[in-house]
Motif scaffolding. Sequence first.
Motif, mmCIF file in Angstrom:
data_model
loop_
_atom_site.group_PDB
_atom_site.id
_atom_site.type_symbol
_atom_site.label_atom_id
_atom_site.label_comp_id
_atom_site.label_asym_id
_atom_site.label_seq_id
_atom_site.Cartn_x
_atom_site.Cartn_y
_atom_site.Cartn_z
ATOM 1 N N ALA A 35 72.561 14.023 9.739
ATOM 2 C CA ALA A 35 71.958 14.439 8.468
ATOM 3 C C ALA A 35 70.770 15.364 8.691
ATOM 4 O O ALA A 35 70.622 16.392 8.012
ATOM 5 C CB ALA A 35 71.528 13.210 7.671
ATOM 6 N N LEU A 36 69.904 15.019 9.638
ATOM 7 C CA LEU A 36 68.741 15.865 9.903
ATOM 8 C C LEU A 36 69.149 17.179 10.563
ATOM 9 O O LEU A 36 68.508 18.209 10.351
ATOM 10 C CB LEU A 36 67.735 15.106 10.770
ATOM 11 N N GLY A 37 70.208 17.147 11.345
ATOM 12 C CA GLY A 37 70.722 18.397 11.900
ATOM 13 C C GLY A 37 71.254 19.309 10.811
ATOM 14 O O GLY A 37 71.066 20.534 10.852
ATOM 15 N N ARG A 38 71.884 18.715 9.815
ATOM 16 C CA ARG A 38 72.443 19.484 8.702
ATOM 17 C C ARG A 38 71.339 20.041 7.803
ATOM 18 O O ARG A 38 71.453 21.130 7.264
ATOM 19 C CB ARG A 38 73.374 18.572 7.904
ATOM 20 N N GLU A 39 70.240 19.294 7.664
ATOM 21 C CA GLU A 39 69.179 19.678 6.731
ATOM 22 C C GLU A 39 67.964 20.306 7.405
ATOM 23 O O GLU A 39 66.989 20.640 6.731
ATOM 24 C CB GLU A 39 68.736 18.448 5.928
ATOM 25 N N ARG A 40 68.015 20.466 8.720
ATOM 26 C CA ARG A 40 66.807 20.908 9.424
ATOM 27 C C ARG A 40 66.298 22.255 8.907
ATOM 28 O O ARG A 40 65.079 22.425 8.728
ATOM 29 C CB ARG A 40 67.069 20.971 10.931
ATOM 30 N N ALA A 41 67.193 23.202 8.652
ATOM 31 C CA ALA A 41 66.744 24.528 8.191
ATOM 32 C C ALA A 41 66.096 24.440 6.814
ATOM 33 O O ALA A 41 65.054 25.070 6.558
ATOM 34 C CB ALA A 41 67.917 25.500 8.169
ATOM 35 N N ALA A 42 66.681 23.643 5.926
ATOM 36 C CA ALA A 42 66.122 23.507 4.577
ATOM 37 C C ALA A 42 64.754 22.833 4.629
ATOM 38 O O ALA A 42 63.835 23.198 3.883
ATOM 39 C CB ALA A 42 67.071 22.703 3.698
ATOM 40 N N ILE A 43 64.616 21.843 5.512
ATOM 41 C CA ILE A 43 63.324 21.157 5.628
ATOM 42 C C ILE A 43 62.298 22.071 6.288
ATOM 43 O O ILE A 43 61.136 22.125 5.871
ATOM 44 C CB ILE A 43 63.497 19.838 6.418
ATOM 45 N N ALA A 204 57.895 18.117 3.218
ATOM 46 C CA ALA A 204 59.001 18.297 4.167
ATOM 47 C C ALA A 204 59.288 17.013 4.946
ATOM 48 O O ALA A 204 60.443 16.612 5.103
ATOM 49 C CB ALA A 204 58.674 19.439 5.130
ATOM 50 N N GLY A 205 58.230 16.353 5.441
ATOM 51 C CA GLY A 205 58.437 15.107 6.171
ATOM 52 C C GLY A 205 59.044 14.033 5.291
ATOM 53 O O GLY A 205 59.921 13.272 5.724
ATOM 54 N N GLY A 206 58.584 13.960 4.040
ATOM 55 C CA GLY A 206 59.142 12.997 3.100
ATOM 56 C C GLY A 206 60.612 13.253 2.843
ATOM 57 O O GLY A 206 61.419 12.316 2.746
ATOM 58 N N GLN A 207 61.004 14.518 2.725
ATOM 59 C CA GLN A 207 62.419 14.841 2.517
ATOM 60 C C GLN A 207 63.240 14.421 3.738
ATOM 61 O O GLN A 207 64.369 13.948 3.598
ATOM 62 C CB GLN A 207 62.605 16.325 2.247
ATOM 63 N N GLY A 208 62.663 14.572 4.913
ATOM 64 C CA GLY A 208 63.358 14.120 6.111
ATOM 65 C C GLY A 208 63.561 12.617 6.101
ATOM 66 O O GLY A 208 64.638 12.116 6.475
ATOM 67 N N LEU A 209 62.544 11.860 5.667
ATOM 68 C CA LEU A 209 62.679 10.408 5.619
ATOM 69 C C LEU A 209 63.729 9.985 4.599
ATOM 70 O O LEU A 209 64.476 9.024 4.833
ATOM 71 C CB LEU A 209 61.335 9.768 5.295
ATOM 72 N N VAL A 210 63.820 10.694 3.488
ATOM 73 C CA VAL A 210 64.878 10.400 2.506
ATOM 74 C C VAL A 210 66.252 10.585 3.151
ATOM 75 O O VAL A 210 67.177 9.796 2.913
ATOM 76 C CB VAL A 210 64.719 11.292 1.259
#
Length: 562
Positions: A35-43, A204-210
Amino acid sequence: MSRAPQPFDHAVRSDERLVLDAEAVRAWSARTAEALGRERAAIDAINVFPVADGDTGTNLYLTADAAHRAVEAVFAAPGATGDRAPDTADAVRAMAHGALLEARGNSGTILSQLLRGMAGVLAEGADGDHLARALATAASSARAAVAHPEEGTILTVAAAAATGCRDGGTLPDVARRAYEGARTALEATPGQLAVLGAAGVVDAGGQGLVAVLGALLETVTGTAPEALPPSPAPAPAAAGTTESCGPGGEGPGYEVLYLLEAEDAAVELLKARLDALGDSLVVVGGDGLWNVHVHVDDAGAAVEAGIEAGRPHRIRVTHFAAAPAPEPHRADEAPAHARGERAHRAVVAVLPGEGLAGLCAEAGATTVQARPGEPPVGDDLLAAVRRAHAREVVLLPNDTDLRAAAATAAERARAEGIRVALIPTRAAVQGIAALAVHEPDRSFDEDVVAMTAAAGATRYAELAVAERQSFTSAGVCQAGDVLGLIEGDVAVIGQDLTDTARTVLDRMLQAGGELVTLVVADSAPPGLAATLETHVRRGYLAVDTVTYHAGEGAPPLLIGVE
């Protein structure tokens, strides 16, 4: 004691889990990294706090990926089946420890502490009530690790997740409440932190935790939560107010991270000293091993403070005012090398084994494969330098016997107007270490110095099978004996490759080390890498291991110790 019905209570479906067992932790760690790999650019794109350096998503992904690899290592350990199969405690502790060792940036360091807080509770029980307690412990321990907590950050989102499920319940119920609480809190962060409101983005960190909690929810319910709506890019004026760092800017110029072996009392003194030096101070860990993160102007002073407190290692210093990235070409325009233009800089590396050559090629190197009994000659190396088609080339021979041929090739390339630096790497593991720190955007001299230092700091060994009886520096060997060569000299003679490899590793790590690199060929015994990874993890605190597969045409095992 009976519990009052909660908004998410429902009949448990057959595909839902009631216990977070070891396999569930394994699945959760994999989904989190995915999930974090998929969203890393957006975050990365919405990262404006504490520094708008656009790397929060990347740091979270790298931290989560390390955590997942640590969990996989537990399952790959010899004998990890039947009665000796990993349990929840093994899996969650491995996940937390892997994250601690490889935590990156402010948010990655906080994530590692959240996982550590959860692991302590989940090791005692893995039902819904324990998960609720684990999230509460995680939120409080993460907040305690930050010198000056701010609302509207990952800490706020973590606290909301814990509050949302504080009454406990079944595992699916708790996971749902935690996720919904975190998601609601994330949406409110722009109103809690001025810089987020000005930029028009969530934390950004909060979105990563979600994303982490979403992966947990999918693991225990079998259903992925609805995707977050795409975040807008930060408003240019607001983003610009947070990007300036260093002398003359709005904040410290350097991010400093290191692992630290130290006693609790020494760490408390270290926190006070680092807090006076800079900001964004986060110190996580415990039981003698800590991960330290701080933003400072005087990076040397931050490292010296760590030396006074204990033993710092894996020191990483990042200048926030990094050189700008090369100007991108138009979407309809071919890359420079395809247009016949010379690239700015390239690395040429000689490597044994098809797999290792392919790996380094993916990292951007032009490779020359060294086959058994067929070492490349000067013409082969010169052809590779020409094939790289760059104005500047770093040449890594990765073999003592190839140094003369590499020097000749470099001299001939210079005569053709190519700037070539020859780094006298003596083994493939030294070349891998050099390639890992290669940064084409910095000056040529600085890049060569950094790569040379990384190679020089890597001790190397090789395991081979003797073809005939011969005299060695370790005694007489017979045909079929396993030879452990350290720095080119036979140091161990054994009968079994795995046992000999363990002995060689122990000898190399007696002098210290932070990272062990294993390069395993197809001819190596099955499970060799997993056995050695377990040996290092059990015997050497804070020493990490990375494994590469060399494929065919390489020695059975190459070892590097940095």
